[in-house]
Design an enzyme around this catalytic site. Structure first.
Site, short mmCIF file in Angstrom:
data_model
loop_
_atom_site.label_atom_id
_atom_site.label_comp_id
_atom_site.label_asym_id
_atom_site.label_seq_id
_atom_site.Cartn_x
_atom_site.Cartn_y
_atom_site.Cartn_z
N HIS A 176 0.90 -1.18 -0.03
CA HIS A 176 -0.06 -0.08 -0.17
C HIS A 176 0.93 1.15 0.01
O HIS A 176 0.50 2.40 -0.50
CB HIS A 176 -1.03 0.08 1.21
CG HIS A 176 -2.05 -1.17 1.28
ND1 HIS A 176 -1.69 -2.18 1.85
CD2 HIS A 176 -3.24 -1.01 0.85
CE1 HIS A 176 -2.73 -3.12 1.59
NE2 HIS A 176 -3.81 -2.31 1.16
N ASP A 247 -4.67 -6.03 -7.81
CA ASP A 247 -4.98 -5.29 -6.57
C ASP A 247 -5.25 -3.63 -6.98
O ASP A 247 -5.29 -3.27 -8.16
CB ASP A 247 -3.65 -5.46 -5.59
CG ASP A 247 -4.18 -5.50 -4.12
OD1 ASP A 247 -5.31 -4.79 -3.86
OD2 ASP A 247 -3.37 -5.89 -3.50
#
Length: 334
Positions: A176, A247
């Site tokens: 992230h 993702d």
């Protein structure tokens, strides 16, 4: 195809317009989209009403710290709790994991949402983002739980999504916020991280979500941007025939492909069926990027739920005492 994020607990006019776009496969819901159980039902209905075709509505409702819907939903245990029980009581641990899957899937479907991106089948080897989301650090134990969890999801009418291919659990970095690279050769990954994915595919998993991790001895780009990983290994060698999700393209480790359009094209060119655009501020540019592309519009039909269950009585047949081996409150609605 794109799965998009929306900003709040109701759709804006702009978001309704986005849902009209041929490239929008559906919506991913987050904590910001949750106010109450009844509100999620209303939001899900509004999303379907705004779209001219069937759409997929998804959430991450794994349990533990990754559970977007909380008030009015069961507080689900993290998957690691089942792995911790396995050495002492394997059958009880597997029964607990099955009940966890059935309960989660039933509650999500009763809210008008098609699927939770689950299960996590990464190995629990210290990754900052995975942590207690993983069943175990042992590939064979994770594989055993993967089979059980996939079967239980199917029993509750929910498609199963294995993540994060080909394995995010061994690198330390959180993709992230950082780039991640795993230096091991393919043979090492096949002996360890890929074992649960093989088990899940054999159990009939419907989808796979890719990792934003680079495995430089296999391919120079992150796995979600890699034809080698998706077309040659996942589909070719491993025989997977389901849906491949990227993702989120808002994650820092995805930035290696350039701007928003570059990330979308890189995923689609590599063989992803669906690109996750979870940040609403990236949606308009992503839609512009896919104008004129041929899109796999049929890929998602099998993932859409078999019709929401009514909330009353949804626990029928679920042994809620097995939702966690450690704390009874995980098996009750909060």
């Amino acid at each position: 195809m794109l799965l998009i994020g929306v900003a709040g607990t109701e759709l804006s006019a702009q978001e309704r317009d986005w849902l009209q776009h041929d490239a929008v496969a559906g919506v991913v819901l987050f904590k910001r989209n949750f106010g109450s159980r009844s509100q999620v039902v209303e939001l899900s209905a509004a999303i379907r009403a705004a779209a001219p075709r069937p759409v997929l509505i998804c959430v991450d409702q794994e349990g533990g710290r990754v559970q977007r819907f909380r008030e009015g939903f069961s507080a689900l245990a993290p998957l690691q709790s089942f792995g911790a029980q396995y050495a002492q009581a394997p059958e009880a641990a597997l029964a607990a994991a099955r009940a966890h899957a059935q309960l989660m899937a039933s509650e999500v479907r009763a809210s008008g949402v098609d699927l939770s991106f689950a299960p996590v089948v990464d190995l629990g080897r210290g990754n900052r983002a995975i942590g207690d989301r993983a069943f175990s650090d042992d590939p064979q134990i994770v594989a055993t739980f993967t089979r059980a969890y996939v079967q239980a999801l199917h029993g509750a009418g929910m498609a199963a999504t294995l993540k994060h291919f080909p394995g995010h659990g061994t690198v330390l970095e959180d993709t992230h916020v950082d780039h991640a690279s795993d230096p091991r050769p393919l043979e090492a990954l096949q002996a360890e991280d890929l074992v649960p994915f093989v088990a899940g595919i054999e159990a009939g998993a419907d989808a796979v979500m890719m990792a934003h991790v680079v495995y430089p001895q296999v391919a120079p780009e992150p796995a979600g941007y890699s034809q080698r990983w998706i077309e040659q290994i996942l589909r070719g060698q491993m025989g997977f025939r389901g849906v491949v999700f990227s993702d989120d393209i808002g994650m820092a480790a995805s930035f290696s492909a350039g701007g928003v359009a570059g990330r979308v094209h890189a995923h689609l060119d590599a063989g992803c069926d669906v690109v996750l655009v979870c940040h609403p501020e990236l949606v308009a540019e992503s839609l512009q990027a896919v104008q004129g592309r041929r899109l796999n519009t049929a890929a998602l039909i099998g993932l859409i739920g078999r019709g929401a269950l009514g909330w009353d009585g949804l626990l029928a047949g679920t042994d809620v005492s097995f939702t966690t081996p450690h704390s009874a409150h995980f098996g009750t609605t909060a």
